[in-house]
Every structure is written in C-alpha cells, then in structure tokens.
Scaffold this motif. Structure first.
Motif, PDB file in Angstrom:
ATOM      1  N   ASP A  73      -5.907   2.006  -0.286  1.00 60.40           N
ATOM      2  CA  ASP A  73      -6.702   1.483   0.820  1.00 60.40           C
ATOM      3  C   ASP A  73      -7.337   0.172   0.389  1.00 60.40           C
ATOM      4  O   ASP A  73      -7.061  -0.349  -0.693  1.00 60.40           O
ATOM      5  CB  ASP A  73      -7.759   2.501   1.267  1.00 60.40           C
ATOM      6  CG  ASP A  73      -8.650   2.942   0.102  1.00 60.40           C
ATOM      7  OD1 ASP A  73      -8.652   2.253  -0.945  1.00 60.40           O
ATOM      8  OD2 ASP A  73      -9.342   3.971   0.224  1.00 60.40           O
ATOM      9  N   ARG A 121      -7.851   1.659   5.965  1.00 62.35           N
ATOM     10  CA  ARG A 121      -7.899   3.079   5.614  1.00 62.35           C
ATOM     11  C   ARG A 121      -6.702   3.437   4.727  1.00 62.35           C
ATOM     12  O   ARG A 121      -5.751   2.661   4.587  1.00 62.35           O
ATOM     13  CB  ARG A 121      -7.915   3.932   6.881  1.00 62.35           C
ATOM     14  CG  ARG A 121      -9.077   3.592   7.803  1.00 62.35           C
ATOM     15  CD  ARG A 121      -9.273   4.646   8.862  1.00 62.35           C
ATOM     16  NE  ARG A 121     -10.248   4.208   9.857  1.00 62.35           N
ATOM     17  CZ  ARG A 121     -11.549   4.185   9.675  1.00 62.35           C
ATOM     18  NH1 ARG A 121     -12.055   4.582   8.524  1.00 62.35           N
ATOM     19  NH2 ARG A 121     -12.368   3.771  10.636  1.00 62.35           N
ATOM     20  N   ALA A 122      -6.749   4.605   4.155  1.00 61.40           N
ATOM     21  CA  ALA A 122      -5.713   5.034   3.213  1.00 61.40           C
ATOM     22  C   ALA A 122      -4.350   5.128   3.884  1.00 61.40           C
ATOM     23  O   ALA A 122      -4.230   5.622   5.012  1.00 61.40           O
ATOM     24  CB  ALA A 122      -6.094   6.377   2.600  1.00 61.40           C
ATOM     25  N   TYR A 143       0.844  -1.196   0.000  1.00 65.11           N
ATOM     26  CA  TYR A 143       0.000   0.000   0.000  1.00 65.11           C
ATOM     27  C   TYR A 143       0.879   1.246   0.000  1.00 65.11           C
ATOM     28  O   TYR A 143       1.939   1.277   0.628  1.00 65.11           O
ATOM     29  CB  TYR A 143      -0.899   0.025   1.239  1.00 65.11           C
ATOM     30  CG  TYR A 143      -1.913  -1.086   1.280  1.00 65.11           C
ATOM     31  CD1 TYR A 143      -3.167  -0.939   0.698  1.00 65.11           C
ATOM     32  CD2 TYR A 143      -1.611  -2.298   1.895  1.00 65.11           C
ATOM     33  CE1 TYR A 143      -4.100  -1.966   0.733  1.00 65.11           C
ATOM     34  CE2 TYR A 143      -2.538  -3.332   1.938  1.00 65.11           C
ATOM     35  CZ  TYR A 143      -3.779  -3.153   1.353  1.00 65.11           C
ATOM     36  OH  TYR A 143      -4.689  -4.173   1.388  1.00 65.11           O
TER      37      TYR A 143
END
Length: 399
Positions: free
Chosen positions: A277, A344-345, A270
């Motif tokens: 995300d 989450r991002a 990521y």
C-alpha cells in the motif's frame, strides 16, 4: 500518485526533482565596463512578477550549458520584472539562475549532477542492440516506439479528439469529476499498457543481470522504476507539454497548471511481493497524472482527503472531501499534487501504475510571496469565510 520525494503530510519536502536539473554547476560573475568583476546581487533582491507579460516572446536557452533545464528559463522569463525583459540573454540567465538556486543548495546540486551521470550511464548501456561478446549482459529495448511520442498508438480516440479540439467542453465531454478537483477519463490503449509493462520487466531484468543499481521512484516506494532514467524522458516531456498541460491549464490554473515545465515519470508496482500500500501523503508536484496499466489485481483503491497548502496539510478532513477511487486499466486520474491521498492494500495480483508528476517553476517561486491560498486550499477557504463572517457580525453589532 507519488514519486521522487512523495511527501507525507507534515513531513519536509522530499528530494528535489531529478528532471529539473541538467547540471554543470558554477556561477557566473558579472563584469563591469571598466573590467572589474562584481559579485552577482543577493537573491533577496530577485523575485518574479505574479502576472506574466503575455505579449513577451522568451529567448531560447537550448544552446546554453546550464545547470537547470533550458525550458525552465523560457518559462520563467515572462515573469521577469519589466526592466529586465529587454536585457541581454546572459543578464536574464543570471537573474533567473539566482532565483532557481534557492530551491537547490550546493549539496543538492552535487547530488543532481551525480544522478544525471547515473542516468547517462544507464541510457548509454541500455541500447537497441545486443552485445556480440556478452549478449546476456546487454539488453535490447523491446519496444522502440515507447521512446518517442506516437499519439495514435498510445491514446484512445476519444482522448485524442478532446486534445485536438482543446476546449473546456471537449475535455468535459470525456471526463468525470466524481469529487471536486479529481478528474478521470479513458486515456491509454491496451496495447500501450502491454508494451510498457513488457519494457519495464525487460529493463528490470537487465538491471539485475548487469548488477546496475536501480534508483526507486521516491522515498516511500521500494519497488518501481523511474522511466526517465532508461530513456523515456523525451516521450514523457511531450506527454506533459502536449497532452497534460492543455488540460491542466483549464482545470488547475490556480496551482501552476498553465506553466508546467518539468516532470518526473515513473512506474509503481504493488502486490503481495511488492509494495502493498502507500501511506497518506501529498505529491511533490503541481499536477499528478496516474494511470493503471495492469489488469490482474484486487484492492489498491486510492483514497483522497482534500487539497491543502503547507500550513494546513495536517488539518482535519471535511466530510465532502472524502473520496475513494478504484483503478480501471487504461483510465487516468488527474489531480492537484497537493490533494492529500494514499493507496489501500493490493490484496491479490500485481497492480502497476504509470505516474507523471508535473511541476511549475513559476508557481513554486510565486508561492513564496503569497500568504493567502484560498483559491485552492480548502482550509484557507474555510478560514477566509470565517473571517468574513466575523467581520460582518462585528459590523452588525456596531449598528
């Protein structure tokens, strides 16, 4: 977190496990005493017992050329009807294979066979020695110790101590349970994390140079690699059997934690130039191990929203089920695959996680016969309590 077929709540199951099938295909035909052949009985007559015969010692199936992993047959055998336990091995194989084929129609078995061939081609080319004639197109495995299990080099001492003691109290001594059914604990040594990151980077470089097609871990992630595909299947199998299954047997018995027999292992990446995300979903696993192996990143928190069966996967979240978790390098998160979650991002740097999806063929088969999942689905529990409350209220009204 997720992998081959991470499932969004309400969506169909993803692709079947790549590790469960070993390929060859074809069905056996039973031969009667008079020499005539008979078609195998319809699978509708084939089912497992809900409770295993704990005293029975299963046969070994390693020497057979089967379309499914031999370990699955050994795992399922304890759950066969009593009249089958003393039958010849080939009779038991036919019976169990008929059950397993319910999961995999012919089209899926063909796909799994192709994937097996793809994996074998990768492993045969991604070897220890560089090519003399084309050194730039042959990559040396950087850390050979990653391809077999070396517990003292992989795990922190506290984790090894708990595994060796193999008691619930020993596990709880190293664990936190910040929310019901979510367990966190120190697991991987920094050196192991560094080696794994370097090996994945080396493999990705080799894939790019050789123009091999890389298969991603699941349908939701565009980045990351399947570790089994380039040679780590044996190591990950031992990780599941010797280190995760003892813990799962204690904390996840209701969802197949005692009978984990197949796995899917992968690394997810990521970052701003990677997947940012991950959407809200459930995993195609009974038990999921998720360990952060990178250090320089921000964001990327996991958010959990309760355990659900297929029927209730889209139901509302209760306040007590809301939990967010911030990754710590080397620290593991262990949870039920049906625990709804997302990521989450990642706002800066690169977050890389080792994920192992652990599956139980026994649990998946027995789940077909059950209608009440109140032992592990929160919404089933709620409905059961409501029925009991209404029943008590009705009795009081009568009297």
């Amino acid at each position: 977190m997720s992998l081959d077929g991470a499932r969004k709540p309400g969506a169909p199951d993803g692709r079947p496990d790549q590790a469960i099938a070993h390929a060859n295909g074809g069905s056996t035909v039973q031969v009667l005493q008079n020499g005539a052949s008979a078609a195998p009985p319809t699978y509708l007559t084939h089912r497992l017992r809900l409770n295993p015969n704990s005293d029975h010692r299963p046969d070994n199936y390693e020497d057979l050329d089967l379309e499914f992993s031999p370990s699955i047959f050994s795992s399922l055998e304890r759950y066969l009807p009593p009249n089958l336990l003393q039958q010849a091995r080939d009779v038991k194989v036919d019976y169990m294979r008929e059950i397993l084929r319910r999961y995999y129609p012919e089209s899926e078995r063909v796909r799994l066979q192709k994937h097996r061939e793809y994996r074998q081609k990768i492993i045969s080319n991604y070897q220890e020695k560089r090519s003399i004639t084309a050194p730039s197109l042959s990559s040396q495995r950087l850390h050979l110790e990653l391809y077999s299990m070396h517990p003292t080099n992989f795990f922190v001492p506290s984790f090894l101590k708990a595994i060796n003691e193999n008691t619930e109290q020993a596990f709880r001594n190293i664990m936190s349970e910040p929310s019901p059914g979510i367990f966190t604990f120190e697991m991987l040594q920094p050196r192991f994390c560094e080696m794994l990151l370097a090996e994945v980077k080396n493999f990705e470089k080799w894939v790019h140079e050789t123009k091999f097609r890389i298969m991603r871990p699941n349908t939701m992630n565009k980045y990351g690699v399947v570790l089994d595909d380039f040679g780590m299947e044996t190591m990950l199998e031992k990780l599941m059997v010797d280190f995760i299954r003892p813990i799962s047997k204690v904390f996840f018995p209701g969802v197949g934690g005692s009978n984990l027999d197949t796995h899917h292992g992968f690394v997810l990446e990521y970052g701003i130039d990677r997947d940012v995300d991950l959407g809200f979903h459930v995993d195609d696993s009974e038990v999921t191990l998720n360990v952060c192996v990178s250090r320089q990143f921000s964001g990327g928190e996991l958010f959990f929203r309760g355990v659900r069966c297929d029927k209730h996967v889209n139901t509302e979240t209760h306040s007590e089920e809301i939990f967010d978790y911030s990754h710590v390098p080397g620290r593991a998160v262990l949870h039920c695959g049906r625990h709804r979650h997302g990521a989450r991002a990642t706002t800066s740097g690169k977050r890389i996680n080792l994920v192992l999806w652990c599956r139980s063929s026994v649990f998946r088969e027995s789940r077909k016969y059950q209608k009440d999942f109140s032992s592990w689905c929160a919404e089933c529990q709620h409905e059961k309590k409501e029925r009991q409350r209404l029943s008590v209220a009705a009795i009081k009204m009568v009297f």
